[in-house]
Design an enzyme around this catalytic site. Structure first.
Site, mmCIF file in Angstrom:
data_model
loop_
_atom_site.group_PDB
_atom_site.id
_atom_site.type_symbol
_atom_site.label_atom_id
_atom_site.label_comp_id
_atom_site.label_asym_id
_atom_site.label_seq_id
_atom_site.Cartn_x
_atom_site.Cartn_y
_atom_site.Cartn_z
ATOM 1 N N SER A 70 0.906 -1.232 -0.018
ATOM 2 C CA SER A 70 0.112 0.231 0.116
ATOM 3 C C SER A 70 0.944 1.249 0.140
ATOM 4 O O SER A 70 1.807 1.624 -0.984
ATOM 5 C CB SER A 70 -0.905 -0.048 1.263
ATOM 6 O OG SER A 70 -2.052 1.041 1.003
ATOM 7 N N ASP A 169 -9.286 -4.862 -5.509
ATOM 8 C CA ASP A 169 -8.820 -3.734 -4.360
ATOM 9 C C ASP A 169 -9.765 -2.530 -4.529
ATOM 10 O O ASP A 169 -10.186 -2.021 -5.374
ATOM 11 C CB ASP A 169 -7.441 -3.238 -5.129
ATOM 12 C CG ASP A 169 -6.839 -2.555 -3.813
ATOM 13 O OD1 ASP A 169 -7.221 -1.618 -3.212
ATOM 14 O OD2 ASP A 169 -5.433 -2.929 -3.701
ATOM 15 N N HIS A 201 -7.417 -5.406 -1.051
ATOM 16 C CA HIS A 201 -6.087 -4.643 -0.835
ATOM 17 C C HIS A 201 -5.316 -5.211 0.117
ATOM 18 O O HIS A 201 -3.912 -4.854 -0.134
ATOM 19 C CB HIS A 201 -6.752 -3.245 -0.165
ATOM 20 C CG HIS A 201 -5.679 -2.135 0.069
ATOM 21 N ND1 HIS A 201 -4.738 -1.698 -1.188
ATOM 22 C CD2 HIS A 201 -5.078 -1.538 0.977
ATOM 23 C CE1 HIS A 201 -4.242 -0.909 -0.754
ATOM 24 N NE2 HIS A 201 -4.318 -0.986 0.800
#
Length: 229
Positions: A70, A169, A201
């Protein structure tokens, strides 16, 4: 943005790196996360980038493979650009590069903190409250670290890079990852994109972590075969 070094991916990476690859392993916990200082609202992307660079500098001349998830993937790219002599490869998981453009669309006003700083809430299905509160200045600072707003900022990146991203995601829009992949395909010495039809995600399913370790192992082995330089 709420993960810490005790998370499932971090544990799996440690086991894989140390037991199967025989490598040293460092897990970095950014300020404001987990067991580190509780000053999350005071942190910015720049704060966390300094954390990454300090760790790289402390390790010294050993070349490192960076795994970032991320926002950690965004930071890993910046670190590779700023310390190219120390970074030998990048594994970018659900990379939230330039995600501030998306945040500006979804952020909700959340009042002010005790110091009078304006707060916004970023929707998140991964925290109990349904959102993560940050100072608006956090988004403004992150905007100063965008890598895709102007084509060519990633041209200096020459180390191998691999992206793993779920097409489901719900945090990082697919078009951002595709844009990043297009630029890395032109700049990186070796680039691979792995788009997963399932998952989310977090990429924390067993098959996700197995894939992550396999791709990292391939990257390390390729670097060893290539030798220095």
């Amino acid at each position: 943005m709420t993960s810490n070094m005790h998370g499932e991916k971090a544990r799996e990476l440690e086991l894989f790196a140390t037991r199967q690859m025989g490598c040293n392993y460092w897990a970095l916990e950014y300020q404001g996360h987990g067991d580190s200082s509780p000053n999350f609202l005071e942190c910015t992307l720049g704060t966390w980038l300094e954390d990454v660079l300090q760790l790289l500098d402390a390790v010294g001349s050993q070349q490192q493979f960076l795994v970032g998830s991320s926002i950690g993937a965004w930071l890993a790219l910046h670190a590779a650009l700023r310390r190219p002599h120390l970074v030998q490869g990048l594994l970018l998981l659900a990379p939230a590069v330039d995600v501030t453009q998306h945040w500006l669309q979804v952020a909700r006003p959340a009042g002010v903190d005790q110091h009078g700083h304006e707060l916004v809430e970023l929707p998140s299905a991964y925290v109990e409250s349904g959102g993560i509160r940050v100072r608006r200045s956090f988004i403004e600072d992150a905007n100063q670290h965008c890598l895709l707003l102007h084509t060519g900022q990633l041209e200096a990146l020459t180390c191998p890079a691999t992206i793993v991203h779920s097409m489901r995601d719900d945090v990082v829009p697919l078009h951002l990852v595709q844009r990043l992949a297009d630029e890395l395909a032109q700049s990186s010495r070796s680039f691979h994109l792995e788009l997963l039809p399932g998952g989310n995600h977090r990429l924390s399913r067993e098959q996700d972590t197995q894939l992550m370790c396999r791709l990292l192992g391939q990257m390390v082995q390729a670097a060893l075969r290539a030798g220095p330089g």
